[in-house]
Enzyme design. Structure first.
Site, PDB file in Angstrom:
ATOM      1  N   LYS A 187       0.847  -1.195   0.000  1.00 27.61           N
ATOM      2  CA  LYS A 187       0.000   0.000   0.000  1.00 27.61           C
ATOM      3  C   LYS A 187       0.883   1.247   0.000  1.00 27.61           C
ATOM      4  O   LYS A 187       1.648   1.462   0.938  1.00 27.61           O
ATOM      5  CB  LYS A 187      -0.894   0.041   1.245  1.00 27.61           C
ATOM      6  CG  LYS A 187      -1.999   1.084   1.106  1.00 27.61           C
ATOM      7  CD  LYS A 187      -2.671   1.410   2.410  1.00 27.61           C
ATOM      8  CE  LYS A 187      -1.918   2.421   3.214  1.00 27.61           C
ATOM      9  NZ  LYS A 187      -1.746   3.755   2.571  1.00 27.61           N
ATOM     10  N   GLY A 240       7.325   4.829   8.083  1.00 28.15           N
ATOM     11  CA  GLY A 240       6.423   5.937   8.387  1.00 28.15           C
ATOM     12  C   GLY A 240       6.662   6.419   9.803  1.00 28.15           C
ATOM     13  O   GLY A 240       7.768   6.293  10.340  1.00 28.15           O
ATOM     14  N   SER A 241       5.615   6.932  10.421  1.00 27.09           N
ATOM     15  CA  SER A 241       5.792   7.563  11.728  1.00 27.09           C
ATOM     16  C   SER A 241       5.879   6.521  12.850  1.00 27.09           C
ATOM     17  O   SER A 241       5.376   5.397  12.716  1.00 27.09           O
ATOM     18  CB  SER A 241       4.627   8.514  12.002  1.00 27.09           C
ATOM     19  OG  SER A 241       3.427   7.789  12.032  1.00 27.09           O
ATOM     20  N   THR A 242       6.483   6.918  13.937  1.00 31.86           N
ATOM     21  CA  THR A 242       6.626   6.018  15.086  1.00 31.86           C
ATOM     22  C   THR A 242       5.252   5.657  15.652  1.00 31.86           C
ATOM     23  O   THR A 242       5.018   4.502  16.037  1.00 31.86           O
ATOM     24  CB  THR A 242       7.522   6.686  16.150  1.00 31.86           C
ATOM     25  OG1 THR A 242       8.803   6.922  15.536  1.00 31.86           O
ATOM     26  CG2 THR A 242       7.714   5.812  17.373  1.00 31.86           C
ATOM     27  N   GLY A 245       3.794   3.058  13.489  1.00 32.85           N
ATOM     28  CA  GLY A 245       4.584   1.839  13.683  1.00 32.85           C
ATOM     29  C   GLY A 245       4.097   1.059  14.902  1.00 32.85           C
ATOM     30  O   GLY A 245       3.943  -0.164  14.870  1.00 32.85           O
ATOM     31  N   GLU A 262      10.684   0.932   9.866  1.00 34.57           N
ATOM     32  CA  GLU A 262      11.630   2.025   9.613  1.00 34.57           C
ATOM     33  C   GLU A 262      10.862   3.300   9.937  1.00 34.57           C
ATOM     34  O   GLU A 262       9.976   3.700   9.188  1.00 34.57           O
ATOM     35  CB  GLU A 262      12.075   1.957   8.156  1.00 34.57           C
ATOM     36  CG  GLU A 262      13.409   2.613   7.930  1.00 34.57           C
ATOM     37  CD  GLU A 262      13.255   4.081   7.687  1.00 34.57           C
ATOM     38  OE1 GLU A 262      13.357   4.851   8.667  1.00 34.57           O
ATOM     39  OE2 GLU A 262      13.010   4.466   6.543  1.00 34.57           O
ATOM     40  N   CYS A 296      13.466  10.715   6.894  1.00 39.16           N
ATOM     41  CA  CYS A 296      13.649  10.201   8.250  1.00 39.16           C
ATOM     42  C   CYS A 296      15.105  10.347   8.676  1.00 39.16           C
ATOM     43  O   CYS A 296      15.398  10.460   9.858  1.00 39.16           O
ATOM     44  CB  CYS A 296      13.209   8.755   8.302  1.00 39.16           C
ATOM     45  SG  CYS A 296      13.732   7.826   6.867  1.00 39.16           S
ATOM     46  N   GLU A 396      10.328  15.012  15.795  1.00 30.99           N
ATOM     47  CA  GLU A 396      10.598  15.005  14.352  1.00 30.99           C
ATOM     48  C   GLU A 396       9.668  16.005  13.662  1.00 30.99           C
ATOM     49  O   GLU A 396       8.447  15.868  13.717  1.00 30.99           O
ATOM     50  CB  GLU A 396      10.367  13.604  13.784  1.00 30.99           C
ATOM     51  CG  GLU A 396      10.773  13.505  12.330  1.00 30.99           C
ATOM     52  CD  GLU A 396      10.597  12.111  11.750  1.00 30.99           C
ATOM     53  OE1 GLU A 396       9.544  11.493  11.997  1.00 30.99           O
ATOM     54  OE2 GLU A 396      11.504  11.652  11.041  1.00 30.99           O
TER      55      GLU A 396
HETATM   56  P1  NAD Z   1       2.030   7.714   8.677  1.00 27.85           P
HETATM   57  O1  NAD Z   1       2.916   6.875   9.487  1.00 27.85           O
HETATM   58  O2  NAD Z   1       0.629   7.924   9.183  1.00 27.85           O
HETATM   59  O3  NAD Z   1       1.889   7.145   7.179  1.00 27.85           O
HETATM   60  C1  NAD Z   1       2.833   6.304   6.546  1.00 27.85           C
HETATM   61  C2  NAD Z   1       2.085   5.175   5.847  1.00 27.85           C
HETATM   62  O4  NAD Z   1       1.380   4.412   6.819  1.00 27.85           O
HETATM   63  C3  NAD Z   1       1.045   5.618   4.818  1.00 27.85           C
HETATM   64  O5  NAD Z   1       1.042   4.703   3.735  1.00 27.85           O
HETATM   65  C4  NAD Z   1      -0.253   5.506   5.591  1.00 27.85           C
HETATM   66  O6  NAD Z   1      -1.362   5.320   4.762  1.00 27.85           O
HETATM   67  C5  NAD Z   1       0.015   4.282   6.421  1.00 27.85           C
HETATM   68  N1  NAD Z   1      -0.813   4.161   7.636  1.00 27.85           N
HETATM   69  C6  NAD Z   1      -1.366   5.156   8.384  1.00 27.85           C
HETATM   70  N2  NAD Z   1      -2.064   4.627   9.415  1.00 27.85           N
HETATM   71  C7  NAD Z   1      -1.952   3.288   9.329  1.00 27.85           C
HETATM   72  C8  NAD Z   1      -2.442   2.194  10.102  1.00 27.85           C
HETATM   73  N3  NAD Z   1      -3.196   2.370  11.193  1.00 27.85           N
HETATM   74  N4  NAD Z   1      -2.113   0.934   9.727  1.00 27.85           N
HETATM   75  C9  NAD Z   1      -1.338   0.726   8.656  1.00 27.85           C
HETATM   76  N5  NAD Z   1      -0.862   1.717   7.859  1.00 27.85           N
HETATM   77  C10 NAD Z   1      -1.152   2.981   8.203  1.00 27.85           C
HETATM   78  O7  NAD Z   1       2.731   9.078   8.462  1.00 27.85           O
HETATM   79  P2  NAD Z   1       2.034  10.460   8.081  1.00 27.85           P
HETATM   80  O8  NAD Z   1       0.866  10.762   8.959  1.00 27.85           O
HETATM   81  O9  NAD Z   1       1.773  10.455   6.641  1.00 27.85           O
HETATM   82  O10 NAD Z   1       3.206  11.443   8.477  1.00 27.85           O
HETATM   83  C11 NAD Z   1       3.315  11.859   9.836  1.00 27.85           C
HETATM   84  C12 NAD Z   1       4.725  11.887  10.284  1.00 27.85           C
HETATM   85  O11 NAD Z   1       5.341  10.617  10.122  1.00 27.85           O
HETATM   86  C13 NAD Z   1       5.639  12.804   9.511  1.00 27.85           C
HETATM   87  O12 NAD Z   1       5.503  14.119   9.854  1.00 27.85           O
HETATM   88  C14 NAD Z   1       6.970  12.223   9.868  1.00 27.85           C
HETATM   89  O13 NAD Z   1       7.358  12.659  11.141  1.00 27.85           O
HETATM   90  C15 NAD Z   1       6.714  10.751   9.911  1.00 27.85           C
HETATM   91  N6  NAD Z   1       7.090  10.068   8.661  1.00 27.85           N
HETATM   92  C16 NAD Z   1       8.263   9.415   8.638  1.00 27.85           C
HETATM   93  C17 NAD Z   1       8.653   8.780   7.475  1.00 27.85           C
HETATM   94  C18 NAD Z   1       9.933   8.041   7.386  1.00 27.85           C
HETATM   95  O14 NAD Z   1      10.507   7.948   6.312  1.00 27.85           O
HETATM   96  N7  NAD Z   1      10.404   7.459   8.477  1.00 27.85           N
HETATM   97  C19 NAD Z   1       7.855   8.824   6.356  1.00 27.85           C
HETATM   98  C20 NAD Z   1       6.638   9.491   6.419  1.00 27.85           C
HETATM   99  C21 NAD Z   1       6.269  10.091   7.595  1.00 27.85           C
END
Ligand code: NAD
Length: 502
Positions: A187, A240-242, A245, A262, A296, A396
């Site tokens: 996804k 994505g975000s902590t 995660g 990650e 990140c 972050e």
């Molecule tokens: P996020 O973690 O919500 O989104 C990343 C991915 O996870 C997207 O594909 C999203 O659709 C998916 N996702 C969201 N909720 C989910 C769930 N409950 N179960 C499974 N998948 C889910 O990140 P965001 O809200 O788009 O960004 C917020 C913050 O996250 C940013 O400001 C940044 O601090 C951090 N971030 C970090 C990275 C990285 O490379 N480590 C990348 C993007 C965002």
């Protein structure tokens, strides 16, 4: 503007894909739902993209399950050949991919061309070559027995990709998983699905059997959450975000999925008093402002030795103020917009936080006025924090926002550098060899760059410690992540032990 008009205006040679990719075919979501993906330069609609629901995830998992037996038993070299072919196709379609990535994310076109697309091709090529070179071992156990290990694919793998480097991160996740013989349900982020869908199209052209790879744009809270929960999925890899995660770890506990995370970072970038100053200034600007700071591994905490702090800032601040912001499709643009308006607002609130905490905004701290005001732009921002415990020095921000702190000794630099919950990218600038190795050893981080910042290569392990996650992408480590080991014992000529003999 219609999609065809937009494709013509951009000079694309192939159509923009906006449907789900399941079992080798592009298809609408079963619900028929779509979501607009926007151009962050002006928030205009690029395309209405299908939104996967739970039933689409079920269909993708079923397709992957059907494809898995043949794919996992295919000669590894043959799997590798398909990945190598995909790398060639990415190079053939490089300009379309670069323009699409720029349109959907705001990456300056020159970065998409020079970095995102070549790095994506390089990743598929590396793991294409790796497919038939990753092998088990024989273990010298007691005489009479042959013991060897098999590296078997995990099965159906769920992969969730963020919006900051959609094309590159798609390849980082897909390539090792496919090389190892897994099938994938992926996804992309809801706001940046277009280049991932293009990869799905090229993958089919490269000869990937139907069902091996499925791409499901959709909401994190629905499709993402369900992928993490799904009993048919054996492993989940997430960037994505902590906070998300953590949610994924909880959701994946039902069938005890293998999990790879990650997550975020707050990269310390330490400039010692003996640093090569000009290189440190330029490298530090790259470390934070590339991709508008949406990385990140960004060097978002600049730790300056107090003796050179002023000299450093005398060069760094004019450089930050001179970065050319603009339409990312313009080839002279050095920094584009952030990827969404919502994210721009979030980043801007940190400028307020800095002031409230008694920090000083040395550059930027606001959205640009004039023609860029309607887009997701933020000026390159440099903030001097009062303490490394301030929120702007701990959380972050994920934007073009760097926090400056000073230190007097190596010990103090390390205390500040290691004083967050994160541990992903980090950097240090010095001409003292033993200091470089000592500090690299003592940094709480998954990656350290010495007299450089933010280097990546498909052969070099990428990942973090602490709240930056666990597991590694790239290199042999990634192949370990996407396989499980089976130990086989063969009695060659050992005597059967006497227990229970009659
Ligand atoms: P996020 O973690 O919500 O989104 C990343 C991915 O996870 C997207 O594909 C999203 O659709 C998916 N996702 C969201 N909720 C989910 C769930 N409950 N179960 C499974 N998948 C889910 O990140 P965001 O809200 O788009 O960004 C917020 C913050 O996250 C940013 O400001 C940044 O601090 C951090 N971030 C970090 C990275 C990285 O490379 N480590 C990348 C993007 C965002």
């Amino acid at each position: 503007m219609s999609l065809a008009d937009l494709e013509a205006k951009l000079g694309l040679t192939t159509p923009i894909r906006h449907q789900l990719f399941i079992d080798g075919r592009f298809t609408d979501a079963i619900s028929g739902e779509t979501l607009a993906t926007l151009n962050p330069h002006d928030n205009s609609v690029i395309a209405h993209v299908a939104v996967a629901g739970r039933e689409d995830v079920d269909a993708a998992v079923a397709a992957a399950e059907r494809a898995f037996p043949a794919w996992s038993r295919m000669a590894a070299a043959e799997r590798g050949r398909i990945l190598l072919k995909l790398a060639d196709l990415i190079e053939e379609h490089a300009e379309d991919l670069a323009r699409l990535e720029t349109l959907d994310t705001g990456h300056p076109l020159r970065d998409s061309r020079r970095l995102d697309v070549p790095r994506t091709a390089a990743c598929f090529r590396y793991f294409g070559g790796m497919a038939d070179k990753f092998q088990g071992e024989t273990i010298p156990v007691e005489p009479g027995f042959l013991n060897y290990t098999l590296r078997e694919p995990v099965g159906i793998v769920g992969q969730i990709v963020p919006w900051n480097f959609p094309l590159m991160f798609t390849s980082w996740k897909m390539a090792p998983a496919l090389a190892a013989g897994n099938c994938i349900v992926m996804k992309p982020a809801e706001i940046t699905p277009l280049t991932s869908l293009k990869i799905a199209e090229l993958m089919a052209q490269a000869g990937l059997p139907d069902g091996v790879f499925n791409m499901l744009p959709g909401l994190g809270s629905v499709a993402g959450q369900y992928i993490a929960e799904h009993p048919g999925i054996a492993k989940i890899a997430f960037t994505g975000s902590t906070a998300t995660g953590r949610r994924i770890v909880q959701a994946s506990s039902g069938n005890l999925k293998k999990v790879q995370l990650e997550l975020g970072g707050k990269g310390p970038n330490i400039v010692f008093e003996d640093a090569p100053l000009q290189a440190a200034v330029n490298g530090s600007a790259w470390g934070i402002f590339h991709n508008q700071g949406q990385a990140c591994i960004a060097g978002s905490r600049l730790l300056l030795h107090e003796k050179i702090a002023d000299a450093f800032l005398d060069q760094f601040l004019p450089l930050a103020r001179s970065i050319r912001l603009g339409n990312p499709l313009d080839e002279t643009t050095e920094m584009g917009p952030l990827t969404s308006m919502q994210h721009r607002e979030r980043v801007l609130t940190y400028a307020d936080t800095a002031t409230q905490e008694g920090g000083e905004i040395l550059a930027g701290g606001k959205a640009p006025a004039g023609v860029l005001a309607g887009g997701c732009y933020v000026e390159p921002t440099v903030v001097r924090a009062k303490s490394f415990r301030d929120r702007v020095a701990q959380e972050e921000v994920f934007g073009p926002f760097v926090t400056v702190l000073t230190f007097a000794t190596d010990e103090e630099a390390l205390q500040i550098a290691n004083g967050t919950d994160y541990g992903l990218g980090s950097g240090l600038w010095t001409q003292n060899l033993s200091r470089a190795h000592r500090v690299a050893r003592d940094l709480h981080a998954g990656m350290v760059w010495v007299n450089s910042y933010k280097r990546v290569n498909p052969g070099s392990p990428f990942g973090g410690v602490g709240k930056s996650g666990y597991g590694r992408e790239m290199g042999f480590d990634a192949m370990h992540e996407y396989t499980q080991v089976k130990s086989v014992w063969v009695n060659v000529d050992a005597e059967i032990p006497p227990h229970f003999q009659r």
